[in-house]
Design an enzyme around this catalytic site. Sequence first.
Site, PDB file in Angstrom:
ATOM      1  N   ASP A 114     -28.739 -11.511   3.193  1.00 38.75           N
ATOM      2  CA  ASP A 114     -27.735 -11.643   2.286  1.00 38.75           C
ATOM      3  C   ASP A 114     -26.695 -12.425   2.778  1.00 38.75           C
ATOM      4  O   ASP A 114     -25.631 -12.404   3.408  1.00 38.75           O
ATOM      5  CB  ASP A 114     -27.073 -10.352   2.029  1.00 38.75           C
ATOM      6  CG  ASP A 114     -26.298 -10.314   0.820  1.00 38.75           C
ATOM      7  OD1 ASP A 114     -26.427 -11.450  -0.009  1.00 38.75           O
ATOM      8  OD2 ASP A 114     -25.519  -9.425   0.324  1.00 38.75           O
ATOM      9  N   CYS A 159       9.047  -2.686  -5.731  1.00 34.32           N
ATOM     10  CA  CYS A 159       8.394  -2.187  -4.679  1.00 34.32           C
ATOM     11  C   CYS A 159       8.445  -0.743  -4.677  1.00 34.32           C
ATOM     12  O   CYS A 159       9.613  -0.241  -4.671  1.00 34.32           O
ATOM     13  CB  CYS A 159       8.958  -2.830  -3.394  1.00 34.32           C
ATOM     14  SG  CYS A 159       8.464  -2.149  -1.875  1.00 34.32           S
ATOM     15  N   CYS A 213       6.128  -7.957  -1.734  1.00 36.02           N
ATOM     16  CA  CYS A 213       7.635  -7.481  -1.604  1.00 36.02           C
ATOM     17  C   CYS A 213       8.457  -8.303  -0.807  1.00 36.02           C
ATOM     18  O   CYS A 213       8.160  -8.343   0.369  1.00 36.02           O
ATOM     19  CB  CYS A 213       7.865  -5.836  -1.181  1.00 36.02           C
ATOM     20  SG  CYS A 213       9.337  -5.611  -0.629  1.00 36.02           S
TER      21      CYS A 213
END
Length: 686
Positions: free
Chosen positions: A118, A406, A424
């Site tokens: 993969d 936040c 934030c």
Amino acid sequence: MTAEQAQERIQALTSELERHTYYYYVLNQPEISDELFDQLLRELADLEAEYPWFASPDSPTQRVGSDLTKNFEQVKHKYPMLSLGNTYSIEEVADFHQRVCKLLENNEPEYICELKFDGLAISLSYENGRLKRAVTRGDGVKGDNVTNNIRTIKSIPLKLQGDFPNDFEIRGEILMPFSAFDALNKEREEVGEQPFANPRNAAAGSLKMQDPTEVAKRKLDGYMYFVVGDNLPFTNHLESLQQAKTWGFKISDFTKKCTSINEIFDYINYWDKERKTLPIATDGVVIKVNDFQQQKTLGFTAKSPRWAIAYKFKAESVSTPLLSVDFQVGRTGIVTPVANLQPVLLAGTIVKRASLHNADIISALDLHYGDWVFVEKGGEIIPKITGIDPNKRIETADFVKFITHCPECGTPLIREEGEAGFYCPNEWGCPPQQRGKLEHFIGRKMMDIDSLGEGKIEILYDNGLVKTAADLYKLTYDQLLGIEKTFEDENGNVRKVSFREKSTENILKGIEKSKSVPFERVLYSLGIRYVGETVAKTLAKHFKNIESLKKATFDELILVKDIGEKIAQSIIKWFQVEQNIILINELKNNDIKLEIQQNETEITSDILSGKIIVISGVFQHFSREEMKAAIENNGGKNASSISKKTSFIVAGDNMGPSKYQTAQELNIPIVAEDEFLQMIHLDHQS
Ligand code: IVH
């Protein structure tokens, strides 16, 4: 050394280093130490610098990559890069076998079963045993020329061994091993970059980077599975793989010849479980008809060969209701939505939470509270939500809205242009960011205060003893002794931690010791976004001290090797924040190293070129390691024992008596430390 001797030595070193690269990266059986390998490589690089006309473009020294490739050239594949028919169903594998038998007029074929890697497909062209070009699959007809990046992958031979065809292509998969993937993601998170979702994305992202020196650091690997060309010297696929292995390619050892459909099923079932033990990601099994004549009879459809099929392992998936969504604030202020799920068993573990990544993913899923969500464990380590079941939606359910403020400090969140995440901006007042900065600061590769850890930092923080890294240096024994915290562990048990005499002493000792950490690591520990270990090293070397770095303009910063616009902007921004300036001033007042030490400066001269130098005793200005580095940085060679070839001995205090005697017997000059410093022009610094 005469030119002729130099040429001979270059050739000998090249072939020796090629052999060791093959033993190390392909066979995983190194014959010599890394140190010796680097020594030989350095010798070769030195000779090539002196005699560039003897240097081969395929030299092992070129593997670290050098030229910057601005854009990838698109090239047409000589043989189109087809993909394979895919299935998730065992029945369809049986159908494939039936079809093949029918088309071969009931001649039961031999199959070769392989792992399906993969990663990212690549096609490598070799001419006269040398790697000429490496092209990605692209659209199958044309792909990106990524030769310079591929050259940095140590398991891809630049020059072949043995009896190889003059002109052929070999195809395979470029992968990032799990260990390299984990380390890379850790580093990315540390400097505030988005981690890669899985090793395939990481490999693809790495291969498409513009700077091969960066690619070289990514520890990619390459497994080959398909030889293409005209008039190839074999009659079946297995032979082609066995041959390719002898030419130096990395070929999987888990390829198996199967002569019945049941054997194929056994192979699939075995690897569906066993693949979890492999160091690389696999997502299925590829079944190929072995015989080339039979392959020819079977031919191709428009898109894929009729002689092969890929069976893909099913990612385990379950559905469970979404209970709530938490918004977590990380060290860099990034807000990550996390789904709280009704606990459910998936691939042997109970899943209670899954990352929702960012606001875009929540919108794309059209996620509502109470929705039944599908959770999968695929190539990703963390379970992921792949969809919802619309039939089970509660009509009155609310849409999951991304928060605007936040959750920790109430500051309005910001989303920067082009970024998927909200963050934030209150980096100095938001508790998880403050704690995160402290945890980063004490990290092993940063200030290495191992007597403190995440838990202890939390206790100090919660007790109001530290807010910034500088506060650590103000802590006293009396403040620390006896402080405690009660918390609930994973199993719901209440536990108490308190600082006793021994741990208090250890904490203070660890903090004190961190004052000797060199500037480059202090710089890394400051947590400037995008300034990781390597960037910090580069900046420290270039600017020498924090004041010069602070004064550096954007234009000055981007002139430094490996510093791009994103890093430069982040540095400028960091120094504009008042709290950061206060922090560095306080660190300075506490004797933290904010400038490079004289003996750390790498002095490169060839003053000691050709000299073999032995060191003995204890030095005043250098540790033994630094002394060895100083010899090498000035072109000399450090040897551990005295022989007739020794040019001189640098003697510190308490030179060993046997070394002294041997030196006398062989008439080898003994040089004092100060004399040596004068020799390498470091006397003014002593
Ligand atoms: S053979 C014409 N063998 O899977 C056949 N492919 O879904 C060429 N892959 O594009 C491919 N492991 O990128 C082959 N052992 C393997 C493979 C493999 C992974 C990839 C490859 C291909 C895709 C097809």
